[in-house]
Design a protein around this motif. Structure first.
Motif, short mmCIF file in Angstrom:
data_model
loop_
_atom_site.label_atom_id
_atom_site.label_comp_id
_atom_site.label_asym_id
_atom_site.label_seq_id
_atom_site.Cartn_x
_atom_site.Cartn_y
_atom_site.Cartn_z
N ILE A 17 0.84 -1.20 0.00
CA ILE A 17 0.00 0.00 0.00
C ILE A 17 0.88 1.25 0.00
CG2 ILE A 17 -1.67 1.36 1.32
CD1 ILE A 17 -2.94 -1.26 2.24
N GLU A 18 1.89 1.27 0.84
CA GLU A 18 2.80 2.42 0.92
C GLU A 18 3.48 2.69 -0.43
OE1 GLU A 18 4.56 4.24 3.78
OE2 GLU A 18 2.61 3.99 4.72
N ARG A 19 3.83 1.64 -1.15
CA ARG A 19 4.47 1.78 -2.47
C ARG A 19 3.47 2.13 -3.56
NH1 ARG A 19 6.37 -3.33 -1.28
NH2 ARG A 19 5.12 -4.17 -2.96
N ARG A 20 2.20 2.05 -3.18
CA ARG A 20 1.11 2.26 -4.15
C ARG A 20 1.16 1.21 -5.25
NH1 ARG A 20 1.08 8.87 -4.11
NH2 ARG A 20 1.08 8.95 -1.87
N ASP A 21 1.56 0.00 -4.85
CA ASP A 21 1.60 -1.15 -5.76
C ASP A 21 0.26 -1.87 -5.63
OD1 ASP A 21 2.04 -3.47 -7.18
OD2 ASP A 21 3.96 -3.92 -6.20
N TYR A 22 -0.75 -1.34 -6.33
CA TYR A 22 -2.11 -1.83 -6.16
C TYR A 22 -2.31 -3.24 -6.68
CZ TYR A 22 -2.74 3.04 -4.96
OH TYR A 22 -2.63 4.26 -4.37
N ASP A 23 -1.51 -3.66 -7.65
CA ASP A 23 -1.59 -5.06 -8.11
C ASP A 23 -1.16 -6.00 -6.99
OD1 ASP A 23 -2.53 -4.36 -10.64
OD2 ASP A 23 -0.50 -4.24 -11.48
N VAL A 37 -15.49 0.29 4.26
CA VAL A 37 -14.99 1.63 4.53
C VAL A 37 -15.58 2.11 5.85
CG1 VAL A 37 -14.87 4.00 3.67
CG2 VAL A 37 -14.82 2.10 2.07
N GLN A 38 -16.86 1.85 6.02
CA GLN A 38 -17.57 2.09 7.26
C GLN A 38 -18.37 0.83 7.52
OE1 GLN A 38 -19.87 5.55 6.32
NE2 GLN A 38 -18.17 6.93 6.62
N VAL A 39 -18.88 0.68 8.71
CA VAL A 39 -19.58 -0.54 9.10
C VAL A 39 -20.69 -0.90 8.11
CG1 VAL A 39 -21.01 -1.62 10.88
CG2 VAL A 39 -19.04 -0.23 11.53
N ASP A 40 -21.36 0.10 7.58
CA ASP A 40 -22.51 -0.18 6.71
C ASP A 40 -22.22 0.07 5.23
OD1 ASP A 40 -22.25 2.55 6.92
OD2 ASP A 40 -24.39 2.95 7.09
N HIS A 41 -20.95 0.20 4.87
CA HIS A 41 -20.61 0.50 3.48
C HIS A 41 -19.61 -0.54 2.95
CE1 HIS A 41 -20.40 3.09 -0.03
NE2 HIS A 41 -19.09 2.86 -0.03
N ARG A 42 -20.14 -1.59 2.34
CA ARG A 42 -19.32 -2.70 1.83
C ARG A 42 -18.85 -2.40 0.42
NH1 ARG A 42 -20.02 -7.32 -1.33
NH2 ARG A 42 -22.20 -6.80 -1.68
N MET A 43 -17.59 -2.71 0.17
CA MET A 43 -17.03 -2.62 -1.17
C MET A 43 -16.51 -4.00 -1.52
SD MET A 43 -15.10 1.02 -0.81
CE MET A 43 -15.15 1.53 -2.52
N ALA A 44 -17.02 -4.57 -2.59
CA ALA A 44 -16.70 -5.97 -2.93
C ALA A 44 -15.32 -6.11 -3.54
CB ALA A 44 -17.75 -6.51 -3.89
N GLY A 48 -12.61 -2.97 -4.57
CA GLY A 48 -13.14 -2.04 -3.57
C GLY A 48 -12.05 -1.50 -2.66
N LEU A 49 -11.21 -2.38 -2.17
CA LEU A 49 -10.10 -1.97 -1.30
C LEU A 49 -9.15 -1.04 -2.04
CD1 LEU A 49 -8.30 -2.17 1.25
CD2 LEU A 49 -7.27 -4.19 0.18
N VAL A 50 -8.71 -1.46 -3.21
CA VAL A 50 -7.76 -0.66 -3.98
C VAL A 50 -8.36 0.70 -4.35
CG1 VAL A 50 -6.54 -0.51 -6.19
CG2 VAL A 50 -6.41 -2.62 -4.83
N GLY A 51 -9.61 0.70 -4.76
CA GLY A 51 -10.26 1.95 -5.11
C GLY A 51 -10.32 2.92 -3.94
N SER A 52 -10.64 2.40 -2.77
CA SER A 52 -10.72 3.24 -1.58
C SER A 52 -9.35 3.78 -1.19
CB SER A 52 -11.31 2.42 -0.42
OG SER A 52 -11.28 3.18 0.76
N GLU A 53 -8.35 2.93 -1.13
CA GLU A 53 -7.03 3.36 -0.71
C GLU A 53 -6.37 4.26 -1.75
OE1 GLU A 53 -6.36 3.11 2.35
OE2 GLU A 53 -8.13 1.87 2.55
N LYS A 54 -6.62 4.00 -3.01
CA LYS A 54 -6.07 4.84 -4.07
C LYS A 54 -6.61 6.27 -3.93
CE LYS A 54 -5.27 4.93 -9.06
NZ LYS A 54 -5.00 6.32 -9.02
N LYS A 55 -7.86 6.41 -3.58
CA LYS A 55 -8.43 7.75 -3.36
C LYS A 55 -7.68 8.47 -2.23
CE LYS A 55 -13.16 6.74 -4.73
NZ LYS A 55 -14.53 6.57 -4.26
N ASN A 56 -7.38 7.77 -1.15
CA ASN A 56 -6.64 8.38 -0.04
C ASN A 56 -5.27 8.86 -0.51
OD1 ASN A 56 -8.60 7.98 1.95
ND2 ASN A 56 -7.89 5.92 2.34
N PHE A 57 -4.55 8.00 -1.21
CA PHE A 57 -3.21 8.37 -1.66
C PHE A 57 -3.23 9.46 -2.72
CE2 PHE A 57 -1.93 4.36 0.32
CZ PHE A 57 -0.78 4.78 0.97
N ASP A 58 -4.24 9.44 -3.58
CA ASP A 58 -4.34 10.48 -4.61
C ASP A 58 -4.66 11.84 -4.00
OD1 ASP A 58 -3.76 8.60 -6.54
OD2 ASP A 58 -5.81 8.47 -7.31
N MET A 59 -5.49 11.86 -2.96
CA MET A 59 -5.89 13.12 -2.33
C MET A 59 -4.81 13.67 -1.40
SD MET A 59 -9.77 13.74 -1.37
CE MET A 59 -10.37 12.34 -0.51
#
Length: 75
Positions: A17-23, A37-44, A48-59
């Protein structure tokens, strides 16, 4: 798996994750993996995981996941 093997896998996951090696991050996820992401927000799946974390690193260019303490012994 041994405790040390499990710890190594966790470190490798966060290092990817730190390297941004999403593969590499996606390779850690089982096909049935669900990320919440939150208790009631499932990402399949890894997508889903990569998309969420990529947003954090991009922002936030300085966004990091540092392991300060890793406990795996006992219960």
């Amino acid at each position: 798996m041994s405790v040390e093997t499990n710890k190594r896998l966790v470190r490798q996951f966060y290092e990817a994750i730190e390297r941004r090696d999403y593969d590499a991050v996606a390779e850690f996820c089982h096909d049935d993996f669900n990320f919440y992401v939150q208790v009631d927000h499932r990402m399949a799946g890894a997508i889903g995981l990569v998309g969420s974390e990529k947003k954090n690193f991009d922002m936030f260019d300085q966004f990091t996941f540092k392991i300060h303490e890793l406990l795996a012994e006992g219960d």
